[in-house]
Design an enzyme around this catalytic site. Structure first.
Site, short mmCIF file in Angstrom:
data_model
loop_
_atom_site.label_atom_id
_atom_site.label_comp_id
_atom_site.label_asym_id
_atom_site.label_seq_id
_atom_site.Cartn_x
_atom_site.Cartn_y
_atom_site.Cartn_z
CB THR A 1 -0.94 -0.01 1.22
OG1 THR A 1 -1.69 -1.22 1.20
CG2 THR A 1 -1.89 1.17 1.19
CG HIS B 1 -7.25 -0.95 2.69
ND1 HIS B 1 -6.61 0.23 2.37
CD2 HIS B 1 -6.44 -1.95 2.24
CE1 HIS B 1 -5.47 -0.04 1.76
NE2 HIS B 1 -5.36 -1.35 1.68
CE LYS C 1 11.45 10.88 20.51
NZ LYS C 1 12.00 11.98 19.71
NE ARG D 1 -2.28 -1.12 6.69
CZ ARG D 1 -2.58 -1.79 5.58
NH1 ARG D 1 -3.07 -1.16 4.54
NH2 ARG D 1 -2.38 -3.07 5.48
#
Lengths: 307, 307, 307
Positions: B52, B129, B80, B101
């Site tokens: 993708t 998707h 983080k 994604r």
């Protein structure tokens, strides 16, 4: 050939000049779209830092240049035992300028000694991160219209906060700056900054433990993240991390033209309810970071401003 | 500003229009080589998906634009503790459009609320998707010349297969579509798709357990991968994964103009001996995926078709 | 359509031609800045190799083309069980040429059989690494002005050193080449190279255990890294790795026009004190590697030399 290893590598005049160029870039972005055509920036990130890496990449692409590099040490030759000095010689064959992030203090200095291309220190351990400082300076100047005659509050982890130390070093060069240092006792500013930088330069400052008391006096409030990895135990981290959270209630105590900066990423030290306050400048800061890096790349590559 | 978060965000007319543009791109590729000059696509892949990601990158490069981003979460600020909302605000400063994604359902929706640039959902967990669905639609229309009056077989993992659910949702909007749902009992289509989508829209369908019986009736056979990670234990996976393998023998039972699609990657659910059959359309699908993403990027950036 | 899988895929004449093009590129770099405009190189690195990957990327960017790809297997579809054959079919839809690095011998050969674009083997296990060999040939020719009538010393790990085997195979095709093979007994050259390549081609060679004795006779000294991962136990590695270290003292025994090559990265087999010796050619080699890859990409894409 010039490098940028330390925020103080540039004189006040050079920084003024660089910020003026960054400002012109902001206002005339399309004119700069091809000034670095055919040039290549190498991003050498021995430790991941998406924000800094992407800011450099966006800057170089905005100038018409290209980018190559690596985003973590395990995908680099370092894993095979290559020295930084050897890597930079190789990279000098592959690119025209590089930005290096490394967990060890001084790595960029070592690289600059062997490099045949300009080296930008994009962070070396807890040491220096000069493009963050340039970004902070551009943000302050853009929001306040000046870099002198300011009361600047620094809040959070002042002991380990690299960006805070660099900002103090950079700002003491301007007239009539006052600092208010806001932190828990365990995270107060180190002695060498207090004595060798603030006291030695006759800069006015006070150290306080309470954000509420200080916030009303400030022109700039620079918030910092309390980084988990700086603590020896979990308990200390949990006890301290939430002590200095900026929220709507605290913002009511601040001046109408006090701007909030933060090097990002934040965790929870600034409540999301502050994001829509017009004084929140920390996302604008990310944008200024791109312009100031564009200006820096142009200067180090000795690329002329388009006419 | 438009985003693409869900395959149903675009009306049938908008999809027709997009597929027509994709078709024109296919036929006149060089004319589109500079329509996105100076634009930047950010690929934000919190979980790896080479296919993708590279499809988006190829699309943007084909349009003359550039690409930056990250290919896994451990090289991103997420490590983080930064929120998706904060990351997208930063990315809005660095790029003109982004493809995201993320392993968590709804991540792209959260991003779109804070983004100042168009967000394309490139997969959010088992949820949506949409560019895969657009790719499937373009492939079906290219191979069969139409998107209506078709008998479509869906084979394999119909329970967890995100692409299958999206394709059903997209195809029920066209007239005279019939589905044959081919799966083991454990992997039948979920009740909400059966009732809320198929039955509610009066769409004809049958559920069968045997590919051999069904294949002769199909205009399109959409194969899916039986993903190991969807199973709770190894035994179930091994017992089921090979049940629905398409091979030369089964292809002999199919119509001469029945085309085989697969979202790829395949493991062994389509035997490699089928690859050279002119009815195997799954590699062409990868090519169509680039064209349809080019068309999508142009639409969301409001870039005009070259004249 | 041509691929480059093995250093011997090109005839001596084709290599001469390629090296001449690389030489012209070196001398007229700006003229080549747009010969691959609009072309895309895919870098498929199933194992990390920063040096090789960045050399390919720099080469393609220098030609005006663009780059996409992945830098390690865990960010690729391979993790989902996709075969190299399927991946290359997909990549053929996304790019115009590809460079593949894979830990398994023969992977690039498999890819080439299914590819619809030229495949460059960028290293397949301990097997072949033809662009390293082309780089070595260009370096030798640039430093010495010729590829014939040379005494070449190969030093270090001659058993596992892929680059050494390839260089021998490539150089035996030129007239009047003599090899001096310098290694500890455990790391001598394999029998098949000694017999099938050297003896079979009537090439003069001697095997010695001492760099000091041999160095004075050499026109080229090719040093290699003693790779830790080739040893079964730590002790053997430590005992052997420092045996064949090139330093200033040894360089005093060498001819004034003997050049030192090394495929890099080095660990400590060449002392850094040698780096400033004008006979040290190993960093120039990295630069030649970019030019020769530019020439190769042009040849495989059948791009004409600019006039």
């Amino acid at each position: 050939m010039r490098h940028l290893l330390n925020p103080l590598d540039f004189s006040v005049e050079e920084i003024d000049d660089l910020l003026a160029l960054a400002r012109d870039i902001e206002q005339n972005l399309p004119q700069y779209a091809h000034v670095c055509d055919g040039k290549k920036l190498a991003t050498l990130f021995y430790e991941p830092s998406t924000r800094t890496r992407l800011s450099f990449e966006a800057a170089m692409l905005n100038l018409g240049g290209n980018v190559l590099g690596f985003s973590s040490a395990n995908s680099s030759s370092a894993a095979k035992g290559e020295s930084v000095a050897d890597t930079i010689r190789m990279i000098s064959c592959y690119s025209d300028i590089c930005a290096m992030r490394h967990p060890k203090e001084g790595a960029a200095f070592v690289a600059a000694q062997k490099a045949q291309i300009p080296v930008i220190n994009a962070g070396d351990g807890g040491h220096q991160h000069p493009t963050q400082t340039l970004t902070d300076l551009m943000t302050i100047r853009s929001m306040k219209g000046r870099l002198d005659n300011l009361t600047i509050g620094l809040c959070g982890d002042l002991k380990f906060g690299r960006t805070v130390h660099s900002l103090i070093n950079a700002m003491v060069r301007y007239p009539n700056i006052k600092f208010i240092l806001i932190s828990p006792p365990e995270l107060r500013i180190p002695d060498n900054i207090r004595e060798d930088v603030l006291t030695a330069n006759n800069v006015e400052f006070e150290e306080v433990g309470n954000l509420d008391e200080a916030i009303g006096k400030l022109d700039i409030l620079y918030m910092t993240r309390v980084q988990k990895e700086r603590f020896f135990n979990e308990e200390d981290y949990i006890r301290l991390k939430d002590c200095y959270i900026l929220d709507k209630k605290k913002m009511k105590l601040a001046k109408e033209d006090m701007y909030v900066l933060h090097p990002l990423p934040r965790v929870n030290e600034i409540s999301v309810e502050v994001d829509d306050d017009p004084r929140a400048a920390y996302f604008k800061q990310a944008q200024y970071g791109v312009y100031v890096r564009m200006a820096l790349i142009m200067r180090l590559l000795e690329v002329e401003k388009p006419c």
